[in-house]
Design a protein around this motif. Structure first.
Motif, PDB file in Angstrom:
ATOM      1  N   SER A 215      21.083  14.492   3.706  1.00 42.67           N
ATOM      2  CA  SER A 215      20.846  13.547   4.795  1.00 42.67           C
ATOM      3  C   SER A 215      22.150  13.179   5.459  1.00 42.67           C
ATOM      4  CB  SER A 215      20.155  12.296   4.257  1.00 42.67           C
ATOM      5  OG  SER A 215      20.005  11.335   5.279  1.00 42.67           O
ATOM      6  N   LEU A 216      22.086  12.832   6.730  1.00 43.02           N
ATOM      7  CA  LEU A 216      23.272  12.380   7.441  1.00 43.02           C
ATOM      8  C   LEU A 216      23.794  11.066   6.870  1.00 43.02           C
ATOM      9  CD1 LEU A 216      22.267  13.182  11.150  1.00 43.02           C
ATOM     10  CD2 LEU A 216      23.773  14.491   9.622  1.00 43.02           C
ATOM     11  N   TRP A 217      22.864  10.200   6.458  1.00 41.77           N
ATOM     12  CA  TRP A 217      23.248   8.923   5.843  1.00 41.77           C
ATOM     13  C   TRP A 217      22.396   8.742   4.593  1.00 41.77           C
ATOM     14  CZ3 TRP A 217      21.386   3.405   6.763  1.00 41.77           C
ATOM     15  CH2 TRP A 217      22.278   2.500   6.171  1.00 41.77           C
ATOM     16  N   PRO A 218      22.910   9.021   3.414  1.00 39.72           N
ATOM     17  CA  PRO A 218      22.115   9.000   2.177  1.00 39.72           C
ATOM     18  C   PRO A 218      21.324   7.715   1.937  1.00 39.72           C
ATOM     19  CG  PRO A 218      24.235  10.022   1.782  1.00 39.72           C
ATOM     20  CD  PRO A 218      24.298   9.483   3.163  1.00 39.72           C
ATOM     21  N   PRO A 219      21.851   6.504   2.215  1.00 42.63           N
ATOM     22  CA  PRO A 219      21.031   5.303   1.957  1.00 42.63           C
ATOM     23  C   PRO A 219      19.738   5.255   2.759  1.00 42.63           C
ATOM     24  CG  PRO A 219      23.349   4.706   2.179  1.00 42.63           C
ATOM     25  CD  PRO A 219      23.240   6.142   2.589  1.00 42.63           C
ATOM     26  N   LEU A 220      19.700   5.988   3.884  1.00 40.88           N
ATOM     27  CA  LEU A 220      18.492   5.965   4.700  1.00 40.88           C
ATOM     28  C   LEU A 220      17.293   6.529   3.942  1.00 40.88           C
ATOM     29  CD1 LEU A 220      17.293   5.360   7.498  1.00 40.88           C
ATOM     30  CD2 LEU A 220      17.906   7.686   8.157  1.00 40.88           C
ATOM     31  N   VAL A 221      17.537   7.460   3.026  1.00 39.90           N
ATOM     32  CA  VAL A 221      16.440   8.040   2.253  1.00 39.90           C
ATOM     33  C   VAL A 221      15.831   6.990   1.332  1.00 39.90           C
ATOM     34  CG1 VAL A 221      15.845   9.814   0.581  1.00 39.90           C
ATOM     35  CG2 VAL A 221      17.465  10.327   2.400  1.00 39.90           C
ATOM     36  N   LEU A 222      16.669   6.242   0.635  1.00 44.95           N
ATOM     37  CA  LEU A 222      16.156   5.195  -0.252  1.00 44.95           C
ATOM     38  C   LEU A 222      15.415   4.118   0.539  1.00 44.95           C
ATOM     39  CD1 LEU A 222      19.088   4.721  -2.783  1.00 44.95           C
ATOM     40  CD2 LEU A 222      16.897   5.842  -3.150  1.00 44.95           C
ATOM     41  N   ILE A 223      15.950   3.769   1.689  1.00 47.84           N
ATOM     42  CA  ILE A 223      15.262   2.768   2.520  1.00 47.84           C
ATOM     43  C   ILE A 223      13.880   3.272   2.937  1.00 47.84           C
ATOM     44  CG2 ILE A 223      15.360   1.538   4.714  1.00 47.84           C
ATOM     45  CD1 ILE A 223      18.405   1.500   4.452  1.00 47.84           C
ATOM     46  N   GLY A 224      13.817   4.528   3.343  1.00 47.81           N
ATOM     47  CA  GLY A 224      12.521   5.089   3.733  1.00 47.81           C
ATOM     48  C   GLY A 224      11.543   5.154   2.586  1.00 47.81           C
ATOM     49  N   ILE A 225      12.033   5.512   1.390  1.00 44.66           N
ATOM     50  CA  ILE A 225      11.132   5.589   0.232  1.00 44.66           C
ATOM     51  C   ILE A 225      10.541   4.220  -0.083  1.00 44.66           C
ATOM     52  CG2 ILE A 225      11.059   5.993  -2.252  1.00 44.66           C
ATOM     53  CD1 ILE A 225      13.084   8.244  -1.830  1.00 44.66           C
ATOM     54  N   TYR A 226      11.394   3.198  -0.140  1.00 44.50           N
ATOM     55  CA  TYR A 226      10.897   1.857  -0.453  1.00 44.50           C
ATOM     56  C   TYR A 226       9.994   1.318   0.657  1.00 44.50           C
ATOM     57  CZ  TYR A 226      13.919   1.474  -4.539  1.00 44.50           C
ATOM     58  OH  TYR A 226      14.492   1.654  -5.755  1.00 44.50           O
ATOM     59  N   ALA A 227      10.354   1.588   1.893  1.00 45.87           N
ATOM     60  CA  ALA A 227       9.518   1.108   2.997  1.00 45.87           C
ATOM     61  C   ALA A 227       8.147   1.773   2.981  1.00 45.87           C
ATOM     62  CB  ALA A 227      10.232   1.363   4.333  1.00 45.87           C
ATOM     63  N   THR A 228       8.131   3.064   2.717  1.00 42.16           N
ATOM     64  CA  THR A 228       6.853   3.776   2.674  1.00 42.16           C
ATOM     65  C   THR A 228       5.985   3.288   1.521  1.00 42.16           C
ATOM     66  OG1 THR A 228       7.910   5.722   3.637  1.00 42.16           O
ATOM     67  CG2 THR A 228       5.798   6.037   2.535  1.00 42.16           C
ATOM     68  N   ALA A 229       6.593   3.153   0.336  1.00 45.91           N
ATOM     69  CA  ALA A 229       5.820   2.685  -0.809  1.00 45.91           C
ATOM     70  C   ALA A 229       5.294   1.277  -0.590  1.00 45.91           C
ATOM     71  CB  ALA A 229       6.691   2.753  -2.068  1.00 45.91           C
ATOM     72  N   LEU A 230       6.139   0.405  -0.024  1.00 46.23           N
ATOM     73  CA  LEU A 230       5.704  -0.964   0.224  1.00 46.23           C
ATOM     74  C   LEU A 230       4.614  -1.025   1.280  1.00 46.23           C
ATOM     75  CD1 LEU A 230       6.204  -3.956  -0.420  1.00 46.23           C
ATOM     76  CD2 LEU A 230       7.904  -3.988   1.420  1.00 46.23           C
ATOM     77  N   SER A 231       4.744  -0.223   2.322  1.00 45.42           N
ATOM     78  CA  SER A 231       3.731  -0.206   3.374  1.00 45.42           C
ATOM     79  C   SER A 231       2.387   0.278   2.849  1.00 45.42           C
ATOM     80  CB  SER A 231       4.203   0.671   4.529  1.00 45.42           C
ATOM     81  OG  SER A 231       3.186   0.837   5.482  1.00 45.42           O
ATOM     82  N   ALA A 232       2.415   1.379   2.084  1.00 42.68           N
ATOM     83  CA  ALA A 232       1.153   1.918   1.555  1.00 42.68           C
ATOM     84  C   ALA A 232       0.504   0.945   0.577  1.00 42.68           C
ATOM     85  CB  ALA A 232       1.417   3.265   0.889  1.00 42.68           C
ATOM     86  N   SER A 233       1.314   0.356  -0.298  1.00 39.87           N
ATOM     87  CA  SER A 233       0.755  -0.568  -1.284  1.00 39.87           C
ATOM     88  C   SER A 233       0.210  -1.832  -0.623  1.00 39.87           C
ATOM     89  CB  SER A 233       1.808  -0.918  -2.326  1.00 39.87           C
ATOM     90  OG  SER A 233       2.933  -1.536  -1.717  1.00 39.87           O
ATOM     91  N   MET A 234       0.934  -2.360   0.356  1.00 41.40           N
ATOM     92  CA  MET A 234       0.456  -3.561   1.041  1.00 41.40           C
ATOM     93  C   MET A 234      -0.792  -3.278   1.857  1.00 41.40           C
ATOM     94  SD  MET A 234       2.254  -6.072   0.126  1.00 41.40           S
ATOM     95  CE  MET A 234       1.699  -7.258   1.349  1.00 41.40           C
TER      96      MET A 234
END
Length: 789
Positions: A215-234
């Protein structure tokens, strides 16, 4: 070296195979001259030291060996497994093969492999690991992979679950769902191909977070993973909580879901959210995500199948208000969706699929049992209407046959408070036929502001439910009861299901009883809180008529109504003293009781008796049919059917009984036949050619007709065991012991032709049936039996 070995080296043998140090030089000695050996390829097995790799080569997986052998297509080729220690990589080079083996080897058809997988190893990689789980080595199938991946596509119902909070659900749900699915599909496919084109297989297997490295910015992957999991669960948590809150508000599960009713000031069901979160935590205790994924997939498929089934039901019901805005919608897509969901459920996990369907069935049964009247309607009613209409159109009255005749009753009721026993007796007589409760409200619509009949339907339908009878309700407004009865006789029913028999209570001076006070179905206090309970019906139906009060129907109109029904070719049944029927005979059970009863049938006009041919006329056969139908009801199985045969003074005993028994045998009616001698009735019966309806207008006077009616009444009572001395020519006395008569069927004569003699006709019927207990006066005008095959 022959060119075929070059093809072999470039096409396959650039892969390196480890040969154990102790076996690398163990080649068999050269064969004797002229000896042809079976070609063999020496392939190693994975030893304790693992696979050794030659620099610059790729590993050869164990699952690839059978494919190599199948691709080479060498007859008799064997793979010798070598296992040793200190494995080290050595290229499988043709130069290492003994020279004596080369002439014995046939041509290698590797050009086929080169054509299928030209100059590349992507095909071999996919072939080797396509269906194998690289973590366990187990072979996977489509259903198992589908069960895991399907959970990434379960947001389709998110909009529908939150439809109550959308501004325009009809537009937002289909548009948002289709756009979300298309966008997600595009992103998934793009990631699949980009990852496979740019990443090594080992990297994909060993590093689940490989996106961070590229990735161009590695932290962006972790942010996307948590955002996706939180969105789906909510999304799932909020949607499930809304459904749970709706179930709690309907009080369908009592105190179990009572906490889920709590909401905030803004209407947010936070208690239902916590309730759903707790249930999720309990499920997560299983600890195996793949197992949970399969179970969750099955339940999602059940939900999707239910949605497809709902749309399919609405489409098949042809409801005019069902107008979906999705232009590609059809019942074919719904049926395909239901079938696909059910198929995938059982492919993923037959046990989970069966359990989920069983759970859905139990929930549906619970909702049906505990759920009250709903404001959203029932699709089952629309489906039933559609199917009933279709089959009613196919029920052609021109194809009616006497072999399939059944009674279709129209029971006219003035006040159901005094007619409950008759209402249940008519329900037993219908034998799977049409049963209509008719009521005439007196009035003139021209002088009324609105129709007073329509508000009464609810009370009558509640009466049908509480009485547990299978009847329709038909009400009418008319200036007189007779005209209202004519309306109901003409217009009741639909198509081939129209009443063919009119049932009336007997017109006498007996004070009416209020059966609402004594019937258990209407007097239980436990049912007072339910809809259609006893207090509600008591207020909707007036009290019984007081003795001596005026009636809505005169004796003249009563007999005229009977005559009108016969003119319309309807059978007529008049019921007297039905309130004295044994309660166990009117129950819905099997009628098992220690008290034995008789059902007596007199298939002869006792007001003008005849012998012989009188037992095979249409009306006599109708009496036999109705009595036999009653005996087929479980509550009347133990009752004994008796048929009485009246003999004239000149008729020899046994002759008429033999003819009647032969007729009963043809009609398959089991009954006891008894002969009764009645001298006076047979001697003054008049000529055979005298019409049946002229008995009142004949030369016999009123006094003589009255005496004949009293004589017939005494004869019947004597046979019942209720009389004290029999009539003329009858038995000397009645036997008061043994089984009693629960119900008597008598032949109903036609009313006289002169309307002025209607009151006298009614008086003769009253004399004939006096003190006989429960009695049915029956007159049939339609054939009901057939002995032809």
């Amino acid at each position: 070296m022959p060119s075929r070995w070059g093809a072999l080296g470039s096409g396959l043998l650039t892969l390196s195979l480890p040969l154990s140090r102790c076996h690398r030089a163990q080649w068999a000695p050269g064969p004797a001259p002229g000896l042809r050996l079976e070609p063999a390829v020496w392939l190693p097995a994975a030893g304790p030291c693992g696979w050794g790799l030659h620099p610059g080569s790729r590993p050869l997986r164990p699952g690839l060996i059978p494919h190599i052998l199948a691709g080479l297509r060498l007859p008799g080729l064997r793979a010798h497994q070598l296992c040793g220690c200190e494995a080290e990589g050595h290229p499988l080079d043709p130069s290492a093969w003994p020279q004596w083996l080369l002439p014995a080897a046939p041509a290698w058809p590797l050009h086929r492999l080169q054509q299928q997988y030209p100059e590349g190893q992507l095909g071999w990689i996919l072939l080797a690991g396509y269906a194998e789980d690289y973590t366990t080595g187990a072979m996977m199938n489509f259903a198992s992979v589908f069960a895991v991946l399907f959970n990434g596509c379960t947001g389709i119902m998110a909009g529908a679950n939150m439809s109550g909070e959308l501004k325009d659900p009809s537009r937002a749900i289909p548009l948002g769902t289709i756009v979300a699915v298309a966008y997600t599909f595009f992103v998934y496919v793009l990631l699949f191909f980009l990852s496979s084109f740019t990443c090594d297989r080992t990297l994909l297997q060993e590093d689940y977070g490989f996106f961070r490295a590229i990735s161009l910015w590695p932290p962006l992957v972790l942010i996307g993973i948590y955002a996706t999991a939180l969105s789906a669960s909510m999304s799932s948590l909020i949607g499930a909580s809304r459904i749970l809150h709706a179930l709690a508000r309907d009080d369908l599960f009592g105190v179990i879901l009572a906490p889920a009713k709590v909401v905030s000031r803004g209407g947010n069901p936070w208690a239902a959210v916590l309730y759903s979160w707790g249930l999720v935590q309990l499920v997560l205790l299983a600890g195996k995500l793949n197992t949970l994924a399969a179970v969750v997939t099955v339940f999602y498929l059940v939900a999707y199948a239910a949605v497809d089934l709902s749309c399919l039901s609405l489409e098949w019901a042809s409801a005019p208000n069902f107008r979906p805005t999705f232009s590609l919608f059809s019942w074919h897509t719904c049926l395909l969706g239901v079938a696909s969901c059910l198929l995938m459920m059982f492919l993923i996990s037959p046990g989970a699929a069966g359990g989920s369907l069983l759970l859905m069935g139990l929930l549906a049964a619970l909702l049906t049992a505990r759920g009250g009247p709903s404001s959203w309607g029932y699709v089952s009613q629309a489906l039933l209407f559609h199917q009933v209409r279709k089959y009613l159109l196919r029920l052609d009255v021109r194809k009616d046959h006497v072999k399939f005749w059944r009674p279709q009753l129209l029971l006219l009721v003035g006040n159901p408070r005094g007619a409950l026993p008759l209402l249940r007796l008519a329900n037993q007589l219908k034998k799977g036929g049409l049963y209509v409760l008719g009521h005439v409200t007196l009035g003139d619509l021209d002088s009324l502001p609105s129709d007073p009949v329509q508000p009464q339907y609810g009370a009558w339908l509640s009466l049908v439910d509480r009485a547990q009878v299978k009847a329709f309700v038909d009400l009418t407004l008319s200036p007189s009861v007779r005209q209202g009865a004519q309306h109901l006789l003409r217009i009741s029913g639909l198509g081939g299901m129209k009443p063919n028999t009119l049932v009336l209570g007997f017109y006498d001076d007996a004070p009416p009883q209020d059966h609402f006070l004594t019937d258990p179905a209407f007097s239980e206090p436990a049912d007072s809180t339910r809809e259609g309970s006893s207090p509600a019906l008591s207020t909707l139906f007036p009290p019984p008529r007081a003795p001596g009060s005026p009636r809505a129907l005169s004796p003249q109109d009563y007999v005229a109504t009977v005559a009108d029904a016969l003119k319309m070719n309807k059978n007529v049944v008049l019921a007297r003293a039905s309130g004295a029927l044994p309660p166990e005979r009117l129950s819905r059970g099997s009628g098992g009781t220690s008290q034995l009863h008789h059902v007596d049938v007199w298939p002869l006009n006792l007001l003008r008796p005849r012998g012989g041919p009188g037992y095979v006329d249409v009306c006599g056969l109708f009496l036999l049919q109705m009595a036999t139908i009653l005996g087929m009801v479980p509550a009347w199985h133990s009752a004994r059917l008796r048929i009485f045969l009246c003999l004239g003074p000149r008729e020899a005993p046994g002759a008429a009984e033999g003819r009647l028994r032969a007729l009963l045998s043809q009609l398959r009616i089991r009954a006891e036949v008894q002969e009764v001698v009645w001298g006076e009735g047979a001697g003054t019966g008049g000529p055979e050619a005298e019409e049946e309806g002229d008995f009142v207008n004949s030369g016999r006077g009123d006094v003589e007709a009255e005496a004949l009616a009293r004589s017939a009444n005494a004869l019947v009572r004597a046979q019942q065991g209720r009389g004290t001395g029999g009539g003329p020519g009858g038995p000397e006395g009645g036997d008061a012991e043994g089984p009693t008569t629960a119900l008597t069927f008598l032949y109903l004569p036609r009313p006289p032709a002169d309307p002025a003699r209607y009151p006298r006709y009614l008086a003769l019927l009253e004399t004939l049936t006096r003190d006989l207990g429960p009695t049915l006066l029956v007159h049939g005008v339609t054939p009901v039996t057939c002995t032809d095959l």
